[in-house]
Design an enzyme around this catalytic site. Sequence first.
Site, short mmCIF file in Angstrom:
data_model
loop_
_atom_site.label_atom_id
_atom_site.label_comp_id
_atom_site.label_asym_id
_atom_site.label_seq_id
_atom_site.Cartn_x
_atom_site.Cartn_y
_atom_site.Cartn_z
N HIS A 95 -3.59 6.99 0.63
CA HIS A 95 -3.96 5.53 0.89
C HIS A 95 -5.52 5.48 0.48
O HIS A 95 -6.20 5.63 1.47
CB HIS A 95 -2.90 4.52 1.22
CG HIS A 95 -3.67 3.64 0.96
ND1 HIS A 95 -3.37 2.35 -0.58
CD2 HIS A 95 -3.64 2.15 1.50
CE1 HIS A 95 -3.55 1.55 -0.65
NE2 HIS A 95 -3.99 1.32 0.23
N ASN A 153 -10.20 -0.48 -3.02
CA ASN A 153 -8.23 -0.80 -2.76
C ASN A 153 -7.94 -0.86 -3.74
O ASN A 153 -7.19 -2.13 -3.50
CB ASN A 153 -8.37 -1.33 -1.43
CG ASN A 153 -7.14 -0.76 -0.63
OD1 ASN A 153 -6.09 -0.82 -1.21
ND2 ASN A 153 -6.84 -1.28 0.45
N CYS A 203 0.72 -1.18 0.11
CA CYS A 203 -0.03 -0.03 0.01
C CYS A 203 1.07 1.04 -0.33
O CYS A 203 0.40 2.37 -0.79
CB CYS A 203 -0.81 -0.04 0.83
SG CYS A 203 -2.04 -1.68 1.29
#
Length: 357
Positions: free
Chosen positions: A284, A314, A114
């Site tokens: 993020h 995501n 991430c």
Amino acid sequence: MLRSIIAGIGMYVPENIVTNNDLKKYMDTSDEWIQERTGIKERRFADRTNETTTTMGVEASKIAIKRAGITPQDIDFIIFATLSPDYYFPGCGVLLQRAMQMNCIGALDVRNQCSGFVYALSVADQFIKTGMYKNILVVGAEKHSFGLDFSTRGRNVSVIFGDGAGAVVLQPNEAVHDPSSNSESGIVSTHLHSDGANAEILAMYNPGTHANHWVKEKKLADFNEGEAGDMFMSHAMIDNAQNFPNMDGPAVFKVAVEKFPEVIIEALNANGFQTSDLKLLIPHQANLRISQFVQRKLRLRDDQVYSNIQKYGNTTAASIPIALCEAWEEGKIKEGDLICLAAFGSGFTWASALLRW
Ligand code: UT7
């Protein structure tokens, strides 16, 4: 010392929209659960055979390179962040170099999940600052849909993730007079962190060479001790879903809401700024609830935090460049604005970058 600017930015998401209700075909879940716990309404899934992590990265890169006013042959270094590479090895960087017919330049893959894009941007920034390269392509791309457990067993992970890519071209800002001034356009600073104490709570264990070395009390796969050293991938590992990402969601959530604000404040403090100076925070896109928690903790207004997880889920290393690109395309980022990028994820690794647009 030179200062790096984002000279071009691009993004690509596959056409195929997968709604929360679509996922009900494969697992026991609901639109209400997914929206309430994550904020996600839909995500994109790549074409199974015609699109790969690299091909999506190429599409985003073409736009970034065009917007920078250069050609693929002008790029002098590639940094590609992904956790879902086309091959276990070699990395996506070389596949992109081939696909875009670039010169035989260096290509580096970053495996920081991430926070991969912010790490990649930080590496690129150092090469620009020292004058080593003049046109660095930084890509974040993921094809998650190919490697998730779509049965009910894997629902806590599989409903969250989506596919896509984002890319930027980094160049030295030739117009900068005083690189130490934080009012000149470019990357002001980057801040990188890791703590491997909880490496296994968000991880994909196999294929891998761990041979249960790290987690002895709770074996990561049920295989024959005598063969452990040779076992890279076995039927038992597949039967135990060890070839899919594993996540203890609540445990990750708890650390994420601590580290996000910490690393954002670190970036602001390092440069004498306050949260009120921020035009936009681009976190993020892990979970809308995490972003809302961070917003409340830092007392940021709604217009200071960008979220597009509702549309894309995501997308790990791609999430920040996709969000940055969309925010810019929507006119939410203008010259002179102070922007903070911040990420947290598997590793754990976390990072921030402060940019003067
Ligand atoms: O980007 C990388 C970093 N990752 C993150 O930052 C993720 C951080 N964690 C999270 O975002 C959240 O923990 C999740 C979205 C993953 C999960 O939300 P949660 O509110 O923490 O739910 P939970 O895992 O505590 O599960 C609550 C219940 C469980 O059922 P029981 O045991 O209470 O009966 C789960 O089995 O929800 C169940 N559940 C689901 N139900 C319907 C888990 N996944 C699903 C699902 N649909 N997809």
